[in-house]
Design an enzyme around this catalytic site. Structure first.
Site, PDB file in Angstrom:
ATOM      1  N   LYS A   1      59.696  62.346  66.251  1.00 34.66           N
ATOM      2  CA  LYS A   1      58.417  62.344  65.546  1.00 34.66           C
ATOM      3  C   LYS A   1      58.365  63.508  64.553  1.00 34.66           C
ATOM      4  O   LYS A   1      58.688  64.637  64.900  1.00 34.66           O
ATOM      5  CB  LYS A   1      57.269  62.449  66.545  1.00 34.66           C
ATOM      6  CG  LYS A   1      57.236  61.297  67.542  1.00 34.66           C
ATOM      7  CD  LYS A   1      56.126  61.435  68.563  1.00 34.66           C
ATOM      8  CE  LYS A   1      56.314  62.664  69.438  1.00 34.66           C
ATOM      9  NZ  LYS A   1      55.370  62.699  70.569  1.00 34.66           N
TER      10      LYS A   1
ATOM     11  N   THR B   1      47.927  63.493  71.026  1.00 29.12           N
ATOM     12  CA  THR B   1      48.588  62.504  70.172  1.00 29.12           C
ATOM     13  C   THR B   1      49.932  62.064  70.750  1.00 29.12           C
ATOM     14  O   THR B   1      50.266  60.878  70.721  1.00 29.12           O
ATOM     15  CB  THR B   1      48.801  63.034  68.749  1.00 29.12           C
ATOM     16  OG1 THR B   1      49.432  64.325  68.817  1.00 29.12           O
ATOM     17  CG2 THR B   1      47.488  63.169  68.016  1.00 29.12           C
TER      18      THR B   1
END
Length: 266
Positions: free
Chosen positions: A176, A211
């Site tokens: 990510k 998140t």
């Protein structure tokens, strides 16, 4: 029959991350959610104020209760905290022949608190990563797993991280790129041969608590529904982008994302 997903993670009393985020995400994506709690955290938007690991017996009992009766179409791991807990989870994954294992290598909370003991990284590498369908590290976590010191600032460097992580045994690597300093939010999926890039607009907000947990839980939910890894990551990317876009300014610190936003605003 309803798809079922199990989260093995810590409890966040503030509700934005951990098993609370995972269960909300499972529910929003139409999957029946279950949990095995590895640790209880005293946590709010200002940070982690206490970490209370559960006993190995308590964790094992939860896993046996769920997996021996209900079963799981996917498993998502989050905060595992210690080498002993990681080894136990890996043993149980093998015992129950668990499939679609999404490993979110939770190491550090948004506020900087340590959620994985340093000596546990070796157990993560040796015992759990080879069982993973996909691992979902952010850039600091990927660097910590590989013991890389260099600053990561380009997608080319992200690709190098993904290639190195693949050698540790997971079927897929999802690196990510939210910690890149500028540009769109880019995530890279690597299968040992091909790099697939997922883009989204970078949302200007500090309210991003949970998140990583939410993104990994969304992948697990879609895998439980027998979606491909590419389809699962795309849904998860859309889900978390919407959740961040409509993040919640609650509390006095870093607020959580809105887990209902994907359903309400897509």
């Amino acid at each position: 029959m309803r798809a079922k997903a199990l989260t093995i993670a810590g409890s966040d009393s503030g509700g934005g991350a951990g098993i609370q985020a995972d269960i909300k995400t499972f529910q929003e994506l139409g999957v029946f959610g279950m949990s095995a709690i590895t640790a209880i955290t005293a946590q709010n938007t200002l940070g982690v104020h206490g970490v209370y690991p559960q006993s190995l017996d308590a964790i094992e009992s939860q896993l046996d209760a769920v997996l021996s009766d209900i079963g799981a179409d996917s498993v998502k791991t989050g905060m595992l905290f210690s080498a002993e807990i990681i080894q136990l989870v890996a043993k149980k994954m093998k015992e129950y022949s668990s499939q679609n294992i999404v490993v979110d290598p939770v190491m550090i909370a948004k506020g900087g608190s340590t959620l994985l003991q340093e000596e546990a990284i070796e157990a993560l590498i040796s015992d759990l990563l080879p069982l993973a369908t996909v691992i979902t590290p952010n850039l600091p976590e990927a660097k910590a797993i590989l013991n890389w010191q260099d600053e990561i600032s380009t997608t080319k460097q992200m690709e190098e991280l993904a290639i190195a992580l693949f050698e540790l045994g997971p079927k897929y690597i999802l690196v990510k790129g939210g910690h890149l300093s500028e540009g769109p939010a880019i995530d890279l999926l690597y299968d040992g041969t091909k790099m697939t890039t997922f883009h989204s607009e970078r949302i200007p907000t500090k309210h991003t608590h949970g998140t990583g947990c939410t993104f990994a839980a969304a992948i697990a939910a879609e895998l439980a529904k027998k979606k491909s890894i590419e389809e699962s990551v795309q849904v998860a990317k859309d889900f978390i982008t919407m959740a961040i876009t409509h993040s919640l300014n609650i509390g006095k610190g870093i607020g959580p994302t809105d887990h209902s936003a994907y359903r309400q605003y897509q």
